[in-house]
Write an enzyme that holds these catalytic residues in place. Structure first.
Site, PDB file in Angstrom:
ATOM      1  N   ARG A 152      -0.784  10.493  -7.282  1.00  0.00           N
ATOM      2  CA  ARG A 152      -2.038  10.918  -6.656  1.00  0.00           C
ATOM      3  C   ARG A 152      -2.217  12.323  -7.090  1.00  0.00           C
ATOM      4  NH1 ARG A 152      -1.872   6.268  -5.042  1.00  0.00           N
ATOM      5  NH2 ARG A 152      -2.935   5.702  -3.055  1.00  0.00           N
ATOM      6  N   GLU A 180      -3.384  14.183   1.108  1.00  0.00           N
ATOM      7  CA  GLU A 180      -4.047  13.502   0.114  1.00  0.00           C
ATOM      8  C   GLU A 180      -5.545  13.785  -0.353  1.00  0.00           C
ATOM      9  OE1 GLU A 180      -5.710  10.112  -1.941  1.00  0.00           O
ATOM     10  OE2 GLU A 180      -4.234   9.136  -0.851  1.00  0.00           O
ATOM     11  N   SER A 190      -6.024   7.230   3.161  1.00  0.00           N
ATOM     12  CA  SER A 190      -4.735   7.889   3.482  1.00  0.00           C
ATOM     13  C   SER A 190      -5.127   9.236   3.446  1.00  0.00           C
ATOM     14  CB  SER A 190      -3.753   7.711   2.492  1.00  0.00           C
ATOM     15  OG  SER A 190      -3.395   6.281   2.271  1.00  0.00           O
TER      16      SER A 190
END
Ligand code: EPU
Length: 330
Positions: free
Chosen positions: A156, A326, A230
């Protein structure tokens, strides 16, 4: 002032001083880069939490187009305008019988945001199909290309989320897709989803349909319930910390990351702290996937941030693990 509510999937209210829609490189070359207000780059708005008004000039990427630029019997390289919707690109590939994107079906956001955070799902990451990208270095107003190595992809993350944040505007993403794709079916739930339908020899279309079914069942549709996927990353901890925790919490799920690190699903940690399904005002921790925070209607960005901070504090207290977001917090 411009309302940013239509431009973020959390559907929180916030106002920008200036929002510019970028349709081409020329639009960027015409910009006054020396304005003291600064710049922020916006794609699909599916990975940001707005916690206040934005004094910077926001550049919204709306560069479109998908085409094959190179192909042989095995592969086709496609050039994608960074302002395309990611899932539209997945559908385009499926319609052209090109494999590689099927596991990444239904991820909200734009094609240009995909490399920024190296999107990933169900055993595949963007870097697995990535060839190169093209964009404009804003301080120099110069076109530049980045190879896969130069993008510094990791979980990520990429160079565009770190050192080049807000200074490099991605215009085109080049993906190498396969005409004889190797399917990635190892992520547990894909198997069971295909088995449910009795599919023995799946195609890329079957895999995409399975992923769509799993995502639809587990993740809230941003068109109906504000969210940014998320909210936290999964947690990577040292082997040493893992062994200590495993003694205390033998049922803790984990994935070996490398010889020294283990990845723990943050959704599990959050659920263990009792947050899953909890609602506070109009903010909440999603009932089917604890990693996702939701806006039930009129939540403010600051309230969602407060919820995130409370979750971080309780996970830290119980497990000694510090969750990291995130989503980008503006
Ligand atoms: N789990 C729980 N409780 C929860 C959620 C998860 O216990 O409420 C545990 C379970 O053990 C489950 C495991 O976590 O088996 C993994 O859950 P899941 O397959 O739902 O995936 P995830 O690790 O929570 C990641 C990505 C998702 C991606 C899925 C599938 C991150 C931050 N998230 O979630 O990506 O769709 O895997 O590949 O890596 C996103 O980035 O926005 C996103 C949705």
């Amino acid at each position: 002032m411009i309302s940013l509510k239509p431009y973020n999937t959390f559907r929180v209210e916030s106002f920008a001083s200036n929002l510019m829609h970028i349709h081409s490189e020329e639009d960027l070359f015409r910009l006054d880069m020396n304005s003291s207000a600064g710049i922020k780059i916006l794609g699909g708005g599916s990975n940001i939490l707005l916690t206040g008004n934005i004094p910077e000039t926001i550049l919204r990427n709306e560069i479109k187009g998908v085409e094959i630029i190179e192909e042989n019997q095995e592969f086709a390289t496609i050039k994608v305008g960074a302002g395309e919707k990611w899932h539209e690109v997945v559908l385009w590939a499926l319609n052209h019988e090109l494999g590689g994107l099927e596991n990444l079906s239904l991820i909200p956001g734009s094609a240009g945001a995909a490399p920024v955070q190296n999107i990933g799902a169900y055993g595949v990451e963007l870097k697995d199909v990535f060839s190169k990208l093209e964009g404009i270095s804003l301080p120099e107003k110069k076109i530049k290309f980045y190879t896969k190595e130069e993008c510094q992809f990791s979980y990520r993350n990429s160079i565009f989320k770190s050192v080049l944040r807000e200074s490099f505007f991605i215009t085109k993403v080049y993906l190498k897709l396969s005409k004889h794709p190797q399917l990635h079916l190892t992520y547990g739930t894909i198997h069971s989803e295909l088995a449910k339908k009795n599919i023995q020899n799946p195609t890329i279309h079957d895999v995409s349909a399975a992923v769509v079914a799993i995502r639809t069942a587990k993740l809230p549709d941003p068109a109906k319930l504000g969210n940014a996927g998320s909210f936290f990353k999964n947690s990577i901890i040292s082997m040493e910390q893992f062994h200590d925790l495993k003694m205390k919490f033998p049922e803790m799920p984990f994935f070996e990351e490398d010889d020294w690190h283990v990845k723990i699903p943050s959704g599990w940690l959050i659920e263990q702290c009792g947050w899953k399904g909890k609602r506070i005002g109009d903010t909440g921790c999603y009932e089917k996937q604890a990693l996702v925070l939701v806006n039930y209607g009129n939540a403010k960005g600051a309230e969602l941030l407060q919820l995130a901070e409370n979750i971080i504090a309780s996970v830290k207290e119980k497990f000694g693990i510090i969750l990291s977001p995130e989503v980008n917090i503006w």
